[in-house]
Design an enzyme around this catalytic site. Structure first.
Site, short mmCIF file in Angstrom:
data_model
loop_
_atom_site.label_atom_id
_atom_site.label_comp_id
_atom_site.label_asym_id
_atom_site.label_seq_id
_atom_site.Cartn_x
_atom_site.Cartn_y
_atom_site.Cartn_z
N ARG A 53 22.66 -8.75 58.11
CA ARG A 53 23.40 -7.22 58.24
C ARG A 53 24.62 -7.61 58.35
O ARG A 53 25.69 -7.10 57.60
CB ARG A 53 23.43 -6.57 59.66
CG ARG A 53 24.22 -4.28 59.01
CD ARG A 53 23.51 -3.54 59.80
NE ARG A 53 23.93 -4.27 61.07
CZ ARG A 53 23.96 -4.59 62.24
NH1 ARG A 53 22.55 -4.22 62.31
NH2 ARG A 53 24.52 -4.72 63.65
N TYR A 106 33.87 11.00 40.38
CA TYR A 106 32.59 10.46 40.18
C TYR A 106 31.79 12.20 40.63
O TYR A 106 32.31 12.93 42.23
CB TYR A 106 32.08 9.60 40.55
CG TYR A 106 30.89 9.51 40.59
CD1 TYR A 106 29.93 9.72 39.21
CD2 TYR A 106 29.96 9.29 42.14
CE1 TYR A 106 28.94 8.81 39.28
CE2 TYR A 106 28.72 9.45 41.87
CZ TYR A 106 28.09 8.69 39.98
OH TYR A 106 26.70 8.99 40.26
N ASP A 178 39.17 4.02 41.98
CA ASP A 178 37.68 4.21 42.63
C ASP A 178 38.30 3.50 40.75
O ASP A 178 38.61 3.86 40.02
CB ASP A 178 37.46 5.23 41.81
CG ASP A 178 35.55 4.60 41.65
OD1 ASP A 178 35.60 4.09 41.01
OD2 ASP A 178 34.92 5.76 41.85
N LYS A 203 28.09 -0.54 37.04
CA LYS A 203 28.74 -0.56 36.11
C LYS A 203 28.58 -1.66 35.30
O LYS A 203 27.79 -2.57 35.62
CB LYS A 203 29.72 0.79 35.97
CG LYS A 203 29.32 1.77 36.92
CD LYS A 203 27.98 2.89 36.60
CE LYS A 203 27.45 4.24 37.41
NZ LYS A 203 28.58 4.67 38.07
C1 LIG Z 1 28.87 5.31 39.61
C2 LIG Z 1 30.07 5.47 40.21
C3 LIG Z 1 30.20 6.00 41.77
C4 LIG Z 1 29.28 5.56 41.83
O1 LIG Z 1 28.50 4.56 41.55
P1 LIG Z 1 26.73 4.73 42.54
O2 LIG Z 1 26.89 2.84 42.41
O3 LIG Z 1 25.79 5.34 41.99
O4 LIG Z 1 26.77 4.90 44.19
C5 LIG Z 1 31.00 6.30 41.90
N1 LIG Z 1 32.74 6.27 41.24
C6 LIG Z 1 32.20 5.76 39.60
C7 LIG Z 1 33.63 5.73 38.71
C8 LIG Z 1 31.27 5.82 38.65
O5 LIG Z 1 30.72 5.93 37.42
#
Ligand SMILES: *Cc1c(COP(=O)(O)O)cnc(C)c1O
Length: 387
Positions: A53, A106, A178, A203
């Site tokens: 962990r 998001y 982000d 992504k």
């Molecule tokens: C998909 C996404 C998230 C969340 O990510 P997960 O891996 O699904 O938890 C946060 N910010 C953006 C811009 C995203 O496209």
């Protein structure tokens, strides 16, 4: 290879964070599928690791790679993008603190803030951070964090990262960006003054739609250690196989991203010339309201496009009619995806909020993949004929 800071992005993407395994010569880092590590004596771990962990060598390889790509000091990998965002809140905020958040972040980020963290004494204000006066006006004495996305999802608005950092710092707050949509290949927030970068590695970084993962990178070592503490404290960490897959995905990030941008540019141009698609939102179009800022702040304009099909019925018809663009949530994989945000990714956002940010029922969002651009255009063209 150690990540020499003068190495190019493409070289770092492939080499930063790991060297051939000294025991076997394996060029790729092993998947250390273990929960614990042997100690030669009490408190003398043989390889420097105690419990997975806290640290896992496959995870460390990914974390060092991500830190190098973002130009940061510390990287920390998490089990999802939302777990990464949550770790930043838990690392830097206390009861009563105030967060200013972009109004078009998001949907899951807004849901987590509203349904969980507002119950624990954090306060949130949502503003359009592409409007710097609105951001300035939202800062309060107790504001400790400003959280933005640029470009936003799905409205593709651009915020000026350097200016947002200056405003946040002026108010005694940290700036989190982000960076999921552009990735560090197109945009490096830490270079522009941001304190924290968060990612959904699900992504573009992984890029193959086969992992859920997240990451945080900080420019400041002490701040980074506080975020890494969250891995040890509650354990929202990715497993070694997922870390390995993301690390493998990143090796082709620059090649994939270049092609995403090329294809998206061509698809955007096609949509602009099509009578059934209105209000095409793509930062690479000269008609985009923040096109000049996007040119300054980004290397290229990314693979995401939104447009208005006119009504929910029309959006649904197009989304159901494409054959190469698969109808699905998510984005950033090599394959093209199509979605209708008001009914899918943003269904949890109240309708009046959607209206306020311009997210109409007829909005269609495309994640343009790296297939042949001609095929993608033909696919969209025949789907648009159906409305
Ligand atoms: C998909 C996404 C998230 C969340 O990510 P997960 O891996 O699904 O938890 C946060 N910010 C953006 C811009 C995203 O496209």
């Amino acid at each position: 290879m150690s990540a020499k800071s003068e190495a190019g992005f493409e070289t770092l993407a492939i080499h930063a964070g790991h060297t051939p395994d000294p025991m076997t010569g394996s060029v790729m880092p092993p998947i250390y599928q273990t929960s614990t590590y042997v100690q030669d004596g009490v408190g003398e771990p043989r390889g420097g690791h105690e419990y997975a962990r806290v640290t896992n060598p496959t995870r460390t390889a990914l974390e060092e790679n991500l830190a190098a790509l973002e130009g940061g000091a510390v990287g920390a990998a998490f089990g999802s993008g939302l777990a990464a965002i949550e770790a930043t809140l838990k690392a830097v905020l206390e009861e009563g603190d105030h967060v200013v958040c972009g109004s078009n972040v998001y949907g899951g980020t807004e849901r987590m803030f509203r349904t969980v963290w507002s119950r624990f004494g954090l306060r949130f204000t949502y503003v359009d951070t592409s409007d710097l006066d609105a951001l300035r006006a939202a800062i309060r004495p107790e504001t400790r964090l400003v959280h933005i996305e640029t470009p936003t999802n799905p409205m593709m608005q651009i915020s000026d990262i350097a200016a947002c950092a200056e405003i946040a710092h002026g108010g005694g707050a940290l700036l989190t960006v982000d960076n999921t949509f552009p990735t560090p290949f197109l945009q490096r927030p830490l270079d522009l003054g941001a304190d924290i970068v968060v990612h959904s590695t699900t992504k573009y970084l992984n890029g193959h739609s086969d992992v859920i993962g997240g990451a945080v990178v900080t420019g400041d070592r002490e701040l980074g250690e506080r975020i890494r503490d969250q891995q040890r404290i509650s354990g929202p960490v990715p497993g070694p196989l997922d870390c390995w897959l993301v690390l493998r995905g990143i090796k082709t990030l620059h090649v994939r991203m270049t092609r995403h941008c090329e294809n998206a540019g061509r698809v955007a141009e096609f949509l602009v010339g099509h009578s059934a698609a209105r209000d095409v939102l793509y930062p690479g179009l000269p008609t985009h309201p923040q096109h000049e800022l996007a040119r300054r702040q980004m290397q290229d304009f990314g693979g995401m496009i939104s447009f208005d099909a006119g009504s929910f019925e029309r959006a649904r018809t197009v989304a159901a009619a494409t054959r190469i663009f698969q109808l699905a949530e998510s984005l950033g994989g090599v394959e093209s995806l199509i979605s209708v945000p008001a009914e899918m990714t943003h269904a949890s956002v109240p309708e009046e909020v959607r209206e306020k940010i311009g997210l109409t029922n007829g909005l269609v969002r495309l994640s343009v993949g790296i297939e042949a651009a001609d095929d993608l255009i033909e696919d969209l063209g025949s789907a648009l004929e159906k409305i």
